[in-house]
Design an enzyme around this catalytic site. Structure first.
Site, PDB file in Angstrom:
ATOM      1  N   PRO A  10      -2.273  -3.248  11.688  1.00 39.82           N
ATOM      2  CA  PRO A  10      -1.661  -2.020  11.547  1.00 39.82           C
ATOM      3  C   PRO A  10      -2.601  -0.518  11.851  1.00 39.82           C
ATOM      4  O   PRO A  10      -3.719  -0.892  11.442  1.00 39.82           O
ATOM      5  CB  PRO A  10      -1.248  -1.880  10.374  1.00 39.82           C
ATOM      6  CG  PRO A  10      -2.014  -2.769   9.550  1.00 39.82           C
ATOM      7  CD  PRO A  10      -2.039  -3.739  10.368  1.00 39.82           C
ATOM      8  N   ARG A  18      -7.697   7.580  16.216  1.00 42.61           N
ATOM      9  CA  ARG A  18      -7.745   7.433  14.580  1.00 42.61           C
ATOM     10  C   ARG A  18      -9.128   7.646  14.275  1.00 42.61           C
ATOM     11  O   ARG A  18      -9.791   6.843  14.663  1.00 42.61           O
ATOM     12  CB  ARG A  18      -7.053   6.196  14.391  1.00 42.61           C
ATOM     13  CG  ARG A  18      -7.138   5.813  13.177  1.00 42.61           C
ATOM     14  CD  ARG A  18      -6.921   4.166  12.832  1.00 42.61           C
ATOM     15  NE  ARG A  18      -7.066   4.042  11.608  1.00 42.61           N
ATOM     16  CZ  ARG A  18      -7.036   2.644  10.988  1.00 42.61           C
ATOM     17  NH1 ARG A  18      -7.148   1.790  11.914  1.00 42.61           N
ATOM     18  NH2 ARG A  18      -6.946   2.501   9.785  1.00 42.61           N
ATOM     19  N   TYR A  23     -14.218   4.827  13.737  1.00 41.43           N
ATOM     20  CA  TYR A  23     -13.624   3.746  14.495  1.00 41.43           C
ATOM     21  C   TYR A  23     -14.405   4.067  15.986  1.00 41.43           C
ATOM     22  O   TYR A  23     -13.917   3.448  16.894  1.00 41.43           O
ATOM     23  CB  TYR A  23     -12.227   3.629  14.558  1.00 41.43           C
ATOM     24  CG  TYR A  23     -11.796   3.263  13.032  1.00 41.43           C
ATOM     25  CD1 TYR A  23     -12.164   1.900  12.558  1.00 41.43           C
ATOM     26  CD2 TYR A  23     -11.045   3.889  12.358  1.00 41.43           C
ATOM     27  CE1 TYR A  23     -12.004   1.546  11.461  1.00 41.43           C
ATOM     28  CE2 TYR A  23     -10.628   3.560  11.029  1.00 41.43           C
ATOM     29  CZ  TYR A  23     -11.017   2.402  10.553  1.00 41.43           C
ATOM     30  OH  TYR A  23     -10.819   2.028   9.310  1.00 41.43           O
ATOM     31  N   ASN A  74      -8.003  -8.948  13.706  1.00 38.10           N
ATOM     32  CA  ASN A  74      -8.158  -7.738  12.978  1.00 38.10           C
ATOM     33  C   ASN A  74      -6.948  -7.432  12.455  1.00 38.10           C
ATOM     34  O   ASN A  74      -6.096  -6.652  12.967  1.00 38.10           O
ATOM     35  CB  ASN A  74      -8.730  -6.497  13.965  1.00 38.10           C
ATOM     36  CG  ASN A  74      -9.101  -5.391  13.189  1.00 38.10           C
ATOM     37  OD1 ASN A  74      -8.962  -5.536  11.744  1.00 38.10           O
ATOM     38  ND2 ASN A  74      -9.751  -4.459  13.750  1.00 38.10           N
ATOM     39  N   ALA A  77      -5.542  -2.982   7.302  1.00 34.05           N
ATOM     40  CA  ALA A  77      -5.618  -2.898   5.964  1.00 34.05           C
ATOM     41  C   ALA A  77      -4.845  -4.161   5.371  1.00 34.05           C
ATOM     42  O   ALA A  77      -5.311  -4.409   4.288  1.00 34.05           O
ATOM     43  CB  ALA A  77      -4.981  -1.542   5.610  1.00 34.05           C
ATOM     44  N   HIS A  80      -6.920  -6.556   3.280  1.00 29.57           N
ATOM     45  CA  HIS A  80      -7.249  -6.481   1.871  1.00 29.57           C
ATOM     46  C   HIS A  80      -6.143  -6.816   0.893  1.00 29.57           C
ATOM     47  O   HIS A  80      -6.256  -6.729  -0.430  1.00 29.57           O
ATOM     48  CB  HIS A  80      -7.685  -4.844   1.579  1.00 29.57           C
ATOM     49  CG  HIS A  80      -8.781  -4.584   2.680  1.00 29.57           C
ATOM     50  ND1 HIS A  80     -10.015  -5.098   2.838  1.00 29.57           N
ATOM     51  CD2 HIS A  80      -8.610  -3.597   3.591  1.00 29.57           C
ATOM     52  CE1 HIS A  80     -10.670  -4.418   3.944  1.00 29.57           C
ATOM     53  NE2 HIS A  80      -9.689  -3.652   4.206  1.00 29.57           N
ATOM     54  N   ASP A  87      -1.877 -16.948   3.818  1.00 30.23           N
ATOM     55  CA  ASP A  87      -1.208 -18.375   3.993  1.00 30.23           C
ATOM     56  C   ASP A  87      -0.904 -18.749   5.365  1.00 30.23           C
ATOM     57  O   ASP A  87      -1.095 -19.931   5.843  1.00 30.23           O
ATOM     58  CB  ASP A  87       0.138 -18.319   3.114  1.00 30.23           C
ATOM     59  CG  ASP A  87      -0.168 -18.528   1.577  1.00 30.23           C
ATOM     60  OD1 ASP A  87      -1.467 -18.795   1.246  1.00 30.23           O
ATOM     61  OD2 ASP A  87       0.761 -18.046   0.697  1.00 30.23           O
ATOM     62  N   GLU A  98     -12.109 -13.610  11.814  1.00 28.91           N
ATOM     63  CA  GLU A  98     -11.784 -12.116  11.153  1.00 28.91           C
ATOM     64  C   GLU A  98     -12.794 -11.130  11.637  1.00 28.91           C
ATOM     65  O   GLU A  98     -13.751 -11.638  11.747  1.00 28.91           O
ATOM     66  CB  GLU A  98     -11.908 -12.174   9.762  1.00 28.91           C
ATOM     67  CG  GLU A  98     -11.718 -11.009   9.112  1.00 28.91           C
ATOM     68  CD  GLU A  98     -11.876 -10.886   7.734  1.00 28.91           C
ATOM     69  OE1 GLU A  98     -12.061 -12.171   7.101  1.00 28.91           O
ATOM     70  OE2 GLU A  98     -11.917  -9.835   6.936  1.00 28.91           O
ATOM     71  N   HIS A 100     -13.673  -6.836  12.389  1.00 27.14           N
ATOM     72  CA  HIS A 100     -13.478  -5.483  11.753  1.00 27.14           C
ATOM     73  C   HIS A 100     -14.555  -4.732  12.858  1.00 27.14           C
ATOM     74  O   HIS A 100     -15.811  -4.944  13.012  1.00 27.14           O
ATOM     75  CB  HIS A 100     -13.711  -5.251  10.541  1.00 27.14           C
ATOM     76  CG  HIS A 100     -12.885  -5.886   9.459  1.00 27.14           C
ATOM     77  ND1 HIS A 100     -11.530  -5.941   9.393  1.00 27.14           N
ATOM     78  CD2 HIS A 100     -13.236  -7.424   9.065  1.00 27.14           C
ATOM     79  CE1 HIS A 100     -11.062  -6.666   8.510  1.00 27.14           C
ATOM     80  NE2 HIS A 100     -11.903  -7.613   8.319  1.00 27.14           N
ATOM     81  N   SER A 102     -15.396  -1.613  11.901  1.00 21.23           N
ATOM     82  CA  SER A 102     -16.372  -1.115  11.153  1.00 21.23           C
ATOM     83  C   SER A 102     -16.977  -2.034  10.179  1.00 21.23           C
ATOM     84  O   SER A 102     -16.329  -3.112   9.922  1.00 21.23           O
ATOM     85  CB  SER A 102     -15.523   0.102  10.127  1.00 21.23           C
ATOM     86  OG  SER A 102     -14.631  -0.521   9.254  1.00 21.23           O
ATOM     87  N   ARG A 111     -12.321  -2.039   0.244  1.00 22.91           N
ATOM     88  CA  ARG A 111     -12.304  -2.709   1.469  1.00 22.91           C
ATOM     89  C   ARG A 111     -13.296  -3.689   1.392  1.00 22.91           C
ATOM     90  O   ARG A 111     -13.487  -4.695   2.619  1.00 22.91           O
ATOM     91  CB  ARG A 111     -12.916  -1.906   2.639  1.00 22.91           C
ATOM     92  CG  ARG A 111     -11.922  -0.834   3.023  1.00 22.91           C
ATOM     93  CD  ARG A 111     -12.345   0.242   4.210  1.00 22.91           C
ATOM     94  NE  ARG A 111     -11.457   1.428   4.091  1.00 22.91           N
ATOM     95  CZ  ARG A 111     -10.336   1.929   4.592  1.00 22.91           C
ATOM     96  NH1 ARG A 111      -9.732   0.678   5.037  1.00 22.91           N
ATOM     97  NH2 ARG A 111      -9.962   2.794   4.219  1.00 22.91           N
TER      98      ARG A 111
HETATM   99  C1  DQA Z   1     -10.563  -2.173  10.069  1.00 22.06           C
HETATM  100  C2  DQA Z   1     -11.078  -2.050   8.645  1.00 22.06           C
HETATM  101  C3  DQA Z   1      -9.945  -1.955   7.518  1.00 22.06           C
HETATM  102  O1  DQA Z   1     -10.435  -1.599   6.151  1.00 22.06           O
HETATM  103  C4  DQA Z   1      -8.914  -0.915   7.842  1.00 22.06           C
HETATM  104  O2  DQA Z   1      -7.738  -0.829   7.118  1.00 22.06           O
HETATM  105  C5  DQA Z   1      -8.598  -0.682   9.389  1.00 22.06           C
HETATM  106  C6  DQA Z   1      -9.655  -1.093  10.394  1.00 22.06           C
HETATM  107  C7  DQA Z   1     -11.755  -2.166  11.045  1.00 22.06           C
HETATM  108  O3  DQA Z   1     -11.508  -2.701  12.117  1.00 22.06           O
HETATM  109  O4  DQA Z   1     -12.675  -1.714  10.707  1.00 22.06           O
HETATM  110  O5  DQA Z   1      -7.323  -0.564   9.656  1.00 22.06           O
HETATM  111  O6  DQA Z   1      -9.940  -3.509  10.149  1.00 22.06           O
END
Ligand code: DQA
Length: 150
Positions: A10, A18, A23, A74, A77, A80, A87, A98, A100, A102, A111
């Site tokens: 999302p 954004r 980001y 990725n 949100a 979290h 699952d 996984e 991210h 950030s 986070r």
């Molecule tokens: C994110 C970090 C998440 O906490 C946040 O909700 C995002 C982006 C990142 O790529 O840093 O939507 O996954």
């Protein structure tokens, strides 16, 4: 050619505009292009998808197990909050990395917890676009470790 799914959750469709202070200004399409280029150099096709909907992400993970060698995820949100994504990752037998943009561990405390980290093959956070590219690299290495001819 083997393939990798790069799956974004999302709000990541809005990358570029954004919260650029968090980001950056690179658009998701450009990140996906960078993944495609890196994958191609390593002999892997990269297929990219994005959804703002938790169930659609679950569906993509299920479908990936039949088609792809691994997934760079990725989950935004949902990272979290989503036991359903956790699952789904546990239910498929291909590696999921996984990623991210950030460094989630240097941000708000909510986070710092990832529902999916415990079932992912690994986590990469804090490198912007390179988090995704490093995710592709990690999948290739995992696949080759299991199958040296890939
Ligand atoms: C994110 C970090 C998440 O906490 C946040 O909700 C995002 C982006 C990142 O790529 O840093 O939507 O996954």
């Amino acid at each position: 050619m083997p393939s990798i799914l790069v799956l974004s959750g999302p709000n990541l469709n809005l990358l570029g505009t954004r919260q650029p202070e968090v980001y950056g200004t690179t658009r998701l399409a450009d990140i996906e292009d960078a993944c495609r280029a890196h994958g191609k150099a390593l002999g892997f096709d990269v297929v990219a998808a994005q959804s703002n909907h938790e169930g659609a992400l679950v569906d993509s993970l299920h479908e990936a197990r039949l088609v792809h060698s691994g997934v760079v995820l990725n989950a935004g949100a949902y990272t979290h909050t989503s036991i359903a994504l956790r699952d789904a990752i546990s239910s498929i037998d291909i590696p999921v990395i996984e990623v991210h943009l950030s460094n989630i561990h240097a941000r708000e405390s909510f986070r710092h917890t990832s529902m999916i980290a415990g079932v992912a093959a690994g986590q990469i956070a804090g490198f912007g676009t390179d988090s995704y590219v490093l995710g592709v690299e990690a999948i290739v290495r995992l696949v080759r470790a299991g199958n040296p001819s890939a």
